[in-house]
Design a protein around this motif. Structure first.
Motif, PDB file in Angstrom:
ATOM      1  N   ALA A  21       0.810  -1.218   0.000  1.00 52.44           N
ATOM      2  CA  ALA A  21       0.000   0.000   0.000  1.00 52.44           C
ATOM      3  C   ALA A  21       0.841   1.266   0.000  1.00 52.44           C
ATOM      4  CB  ALA A  21      -0.927  -0.004   1.214  1.00 52.44           C
ATOM      5  N   GLY A  22       2.137   1.135   0.358  1.00 53.75           N
ATOM      6  CA  GLY A  22       2.985   2.319   0.425  1.00 53.75           C
ATOM      7  C   GLY A  22       2.694   3.185   1.638  1.00 53.75           C
ATOM      8  N   VAL A  23       2.280   2.530   2.736  1.00 52.36           N
ATOM      9  CA  VAL A  23       1.992   3.265   3.971  1.00 52.36           C
ATOM     10  C   VAL A  23       2.729   2.583   5.115  1.00 52.36           C
ATOM     11  CG1 VAL A  23      -0.279   4.025   3.162  1.00 52.36           C
ATOM     12  CG2 VAL A  23      -0.079   1.890   4.457  1.00 52.36           C
ATOM     13  N   ILE A  42      -6.950   6.636   2.038  1.00 48.77           N
ATOM     14  CA  ILE A  42      -5.913   5.715   2.526  1.00 48.77           C
ATOM     15  C   ILE A  42      -6.541   4.382   2.933  1.00 48.77           C
ATOM     16  CG2 ILE A  42      -4.225   5.343   4.368  1.00 48.77           C
ATOM     17  CD1 ILE A  42      -3.658   8.325   4.328  1.00 48.77           C
ATOM     18  N   GLN A  43      -7.701   4.469   3.558  1.00 51.74           N
ATOM     19  CA  GLN A  43      -8.387   3.238   3.968  1.00 51.74           C
ATOM     20  C   GLN A  43      -8.667   2.344   2.758  1.00 51.74           C
ATOM     21  OE1 GLN A  43     -12.288   3.828   5.709  1.00 51.74           O
ATOM     22  NE2 GLN A  43     -11.988   2.088   7.076  1.00 51.74           N
ATOM     23  N   LYS A  44      -9.097   2.955   1.666  1.00 49.86           N
ATOM     24  CA  LYS A  44      -9.385   2.174   0.465  1.00 49.86           C
ATOM     25  C   LYS A  44      -8.117   1.536  -0.091  1.00 49.86           C
ATOM     26  CE  LYS A  44     -11.398   2.491  -4.159  1.00 49.86           C
ATOM     27  NZ  LYS A  44     -11.979   3.392  -5.195  1.00 49.86           N
ATOM     28  N   ILE A  45      -7.017   2.288  -0.099  1.00 48.14           N
ATOM     29  CA  ILE A  45      -5.744   1.747  -0.607  1.00 48.14           C
ATOM     30  C   ILE A  45      -5.304   0.553   0.233  1.00 48.14           C
ATOM     31  CG2 ILE A  45      -3.276   2.254  -0.844  1.00 48.14           C
ATOM     32  CD1 ILE A  45      -4.091   5.144  -1.561  1.00 48.14           C
ATOM     33  N   VAL A  46      -5.409   0.689   1.551  1.00 46.42           N
ATOM     34  CA  VAL A  46      -5.004  -0.412   2.439  1.00 46.42           C
ATOM     35  C   VAL A  46      -5.911  -1.627   2.235  1.00 46.42           C
ATOM     36  CG1 VAL A  46      -4.809  -1.133   4.845  1.00 46.42           C
ATOM     37  CG2 VAL A  46      -3.969   1.120   4.151  1.00 46.42           C
ATOM     38  N   GLN A  47      -7.196  -1.407   2.117  1.00 50.15           N
ATOM     39  CA  GLN A  47      -8.116  -2.533   1.911  1.00 50.15           C
ATOM     40  C   GLN A  47      -7.812  -3.268   0.603  1.00 50.15           C
ATOM     41  OE1 GLN A  47     -11.811  -0.385   2.225  1.00 50.15           O
ATOM     42  NE2 GLN A  47     -12.019  -0.794   4.429  1.00 50.15           N
ATOM     43  N   ALA A  49      -4.854  -3.420  -0.732  1.00 53.18           N
ATOM     44  CA  ALA A  49      -3.599  -4.131  -0.491  1.00 53.18           C
ATOM     45  C   ALA A  49      -3.839  -5.398   0.322  1.00 53.18           C
ATOM     46  CB  ALA A  49      -2.614  -3.213   0.230  1.00 53.18           C
ATOM     47  N   VAL A  50      -4.752  -5.323   1.264  1.00 52.35           N
ATOM     48  CA  VAL A  50      -5.110  -6.518   2.039  1.00 52.35           C
ATOM     49  C   VAL A  50      -5.634  -7.601   1.109  1.00 52.35           C
ATOM     50  CG1 VAL A  50      -6.772  -7.441   3.709  1.00 52.35           C
ATOM     51  CG2 VAL A  50      -5.546  -5.325   4.224  1.00 52.35           C
ATOM     52  N   ALA A  51      -6.528  -7.203   0.181  1.00 47.96           N
ATOM     53  CA  ALA A  51      -7.080  -8.170  -0.761  1.00 47.96           C
ATOM     54  C   ALA A  51      -6.008  -8.722  -1.695  1.00 47.96           C
ATOM     55  CB  ALA A  51      -8.211  -7.521  -1.567  1.00 47.96           C
ATOM     56  N   ALA A  52      -5.103  -7.845  -2.143  1.00 52.60           N
ATOM     57  CA  ALA A  52      -4.071  -8.268  -3.096  1.00 52.60           C
ATOM     58  C   ALA A  52      -3.061  -9.221  -2.465  1.00 52.60           C
ATOM     59  CB  ALA A  52      -3.358  -7.035  -3.650  1.00 52.60           C
ATOM     60  N   THR A  53      -2.721  -8.979  -1.191  1.00 51.34           N
ATOM     61  CA  THR A  53      -1.717  -9.821  -0.538  1.00 51.34           C
ATOM     62  C   THR A  53      -2.306 -11.081   0.076  1.00 51.34           C
ATOM     63  OG1 THR A  53      -1.964  -8.594   1.540  1.00 51.34           O
ATOM     64  CG2 THR A  53      -0.245  -7.844   0.007  1.00 51.34           C
ATOM     65  N   GLY A  54      -3.642 -11.062   0.268  1.00 51.95           N
ATOM     66  CA  GLY A  54      -4.262 -12.219   0.919  1.00 51.95           C
ATOM     67  C   GLY A  54      -4.080 -12.222   2.418  1.00 51.95           C
ATOM     68  N   TYR A  55      -3.801 -11.061   2.979  1.00 49.88           N
ATOM     69  CA  TYR A  55      -3.580 -10.980   4.423  1.00 49.88           C
ATOM     70  C   TYR A  55      -4.867 -11.289   5.186  1.00 49.88           C
ATOM     71  CZ  TYR A  55      -2.827  -8.954   9.052  1.00 49.88           C
ATOM     72  OH  TYR A  55      -2.753  -8.754  10.396  1.00 49.88           O
ATOM     73  N   VAL A  56      -4.762 -12.102   6.220  1.00 45.36           N
ATOM     74  CA  VAL A  56      -5.888 -12.444   7.093  1.00 45.36           C
ATOM     75  C   VAL A  56      -5.541 -11.985   8.502  1.00 45.36           C
ATOM     76  CG1 VAL A  56      -7.335 -14.268   8.046  1.00 45.36           C
ATOM     77  CG2 VAL A  56      -6.510 -14.425   5.677  1.00 45.36           C
ATOM     78  N   PRO A  57      -6.317 -11.067   9.083  1.00 42.70           N
ATOM     79  CA  PRO A  57      -5.989 -10.582  10.431  1.00 42.70           C
ATOM     80  C   PRO A  57      -6.043 -11.710  11.453  1.00 42.70           C
ATOM     81  CG  PRO A  57      -7.610  -9.157   9.362  1.00 42.70           C
ATOM     82  CD  PRO A  57      -7.476 -10.368   8.501  1.00 42.70           C
ATOM     83  N   ASN A  58      -5.177 -11.642  12.425  1.00 42.94           N
ATOM     84  CA  ASN A  58      -5.185 -12.578  13.541  1.00 42.94           C
ATOM     85  C   ASN A  58      -6.257 -12.103  14.517  1.00 42.94           C
ATOM     86  OD1 ASN A  58      -4.562 -13.562  16.263  1.00 42.94           O
ATOM     87  ND2 ASN A  58      -2.734 -14.436  15.311  1.00 42.94           N
TER      88      ASN A  58
END
Length: 350
Positions: A21-23, A42-47, A49-58
């Motif tokens: 996301a560059g943040v 910024i929230q949209k960019i991060v979201q 990036a979350v989708a693109a990386t496949g990150y799953v919050p703990n």
């Protein structure tokens, strides 16, 4: 000799999302944890990036930060003194009404990743134990559906400072948010429908007098009848069960055999009333017209099909979820109430 299990693919981390996301990592953390003061762009960019990386919050780690569990208690509070093998409890969970409540809740909770946890309160001990457990932060809030007379649980929840929303108006002055229908207006619809089809000796099988819904529906029926020149209509109290409806209808026919129209304060009792009318050789609606209240599954299971006052349960439950999420997000909010309109659904019984 030693062996090692091959490492699986590495799970994406907050740092991976931040680089994508560059943040900063802190910004990603605020977005993932639902912090409010994040720029929407910024929230949209991060979201993304979350989708693109496949990150799953703990979830466990997130809970430590936000002190939220992403779960709410769906509590059914029922009358006391029912044994574990009592058929009443089976009826509670097989009645489609409760499925309709759950379905309405899920339309709001599921997109937010919030999960309902089913709980039952069927005694004073169970209610106090439930409140104590909830105070230990096992859930973020409570959706309460109560059919217990003069239920103390709404007050116990508010005194404990727990975010909670109630289905139906509480007994007494309790500062709890709730969702209800215009109970009296609905009962007036039923009375006016019976009057409009020419019934002149109209009675009611009322709900329990210790239930807010029972009292309100009786008051609305009486007001409508009085407005049309019938100031003292016959009322027999029932208990909101099918068997109670059968008994009340039998008593009504015994004391007032010329009754030609009946408003029954819920559909289960109306189903019972229809059984009694059939057993006594009364034709419905030719001899006695019957109107229920709720538009539950009992209305469609009745023979003839039941004319009834509809309360939009799914919409009401969805509104409860919205109110609860708002309370969880901002515990300082004042309690609120939302009242839905009722409609008459005309079928064969009246």
């Amino acid at each position: 000799m030693s062996s090692s299990r091959p490492a699986g693919p590495r799970q994406p981390t907050l740092e991976d999302v931040a680089r994508s996301a560059g943040v900063s990592r802190a910004t990603v953390s605020r977005v993932v944890n639902g912090t409010r003061n994040v720029d929407p762009g910024i929230q949209k960019i991060v979201q993304e990036a979350v989708a693109a990386t496949g990150y799953v919050p703990n979830r466990a780690a997130r809970s430590l930060v936000t002190r939220k569990t992403d779960s709410v208690a769906l509590v059914f509070s029922v009358p006391d003194h029912h044994a574990a093998d009592d058929p009443f409890l089976g009826q509670v969970f097989t009645d489609p009404f409760f499925g309709r409540v759950l379905g309405g809740l899920l339309t709001v909770l599921r997109p937010r990743g919030v999960h309902p946890v089913l709980m039952l309160a069927d005694s004073e001990e169970a209610r106090r134990g439930l409140v104590a457990g909830l105070r230990q932060e096992h859930t973020d809030g409570v959706v309460l559906v109560s059919i217990a007379p003069d239920d103390p649980l709404p007050l116990l929840l508010t005194e404990a400072g727990l975010p909670a929303v109630l289905f139906g108006r509480p007994s007494g002055e309790v500062p709890i948010s709730f969702v209800d229908v215009g109970q009296q207006a609905g009962a007036r619809l039923a009375a006016e429908h019976l009057l409009g089809r020419g019934c002149r000796r109209i009675a009611t099988v009322a709900g329990p007098s210790d239930s807010p819904a029972g009292r309100d529906r009786l008051a609305g029926f009486r007001a409508a009848m009085a407005a049309h020149g019938h100031p003292d209509p016959v009322a027999v109290e029932g208990d909101f069960t099918q068997a109670g409806g059968e008994r009340a209808m039998g008593r009504l026919l015994g004391e007032h055999p010329d009754t030609d129209g009946v408003f029954v304060a819920n559909d289960l009792m109306a189903q019972g009333a229809l059984h009694t009318l059939r057993d006594r050789g009364r034709r419905v609606p030719d001899d006695v017209a019957v109107v229920g209240f709720d538009d539950s599954s009992a209305a469609l299971a009745s023979r003839p099909l039941l004319t009834t006052v509809r309360q939009p349960v799914e919409d009401m439950a969805a509104e409860m979820a919205k109110l609860l999420m708002a309370l969880i997000d901002d515990p300082a909010q004042q309690s609120r109430s939302v009242i839905f309109k009722t409609t008459l659904v005309q079928r064969a019984s009246a």
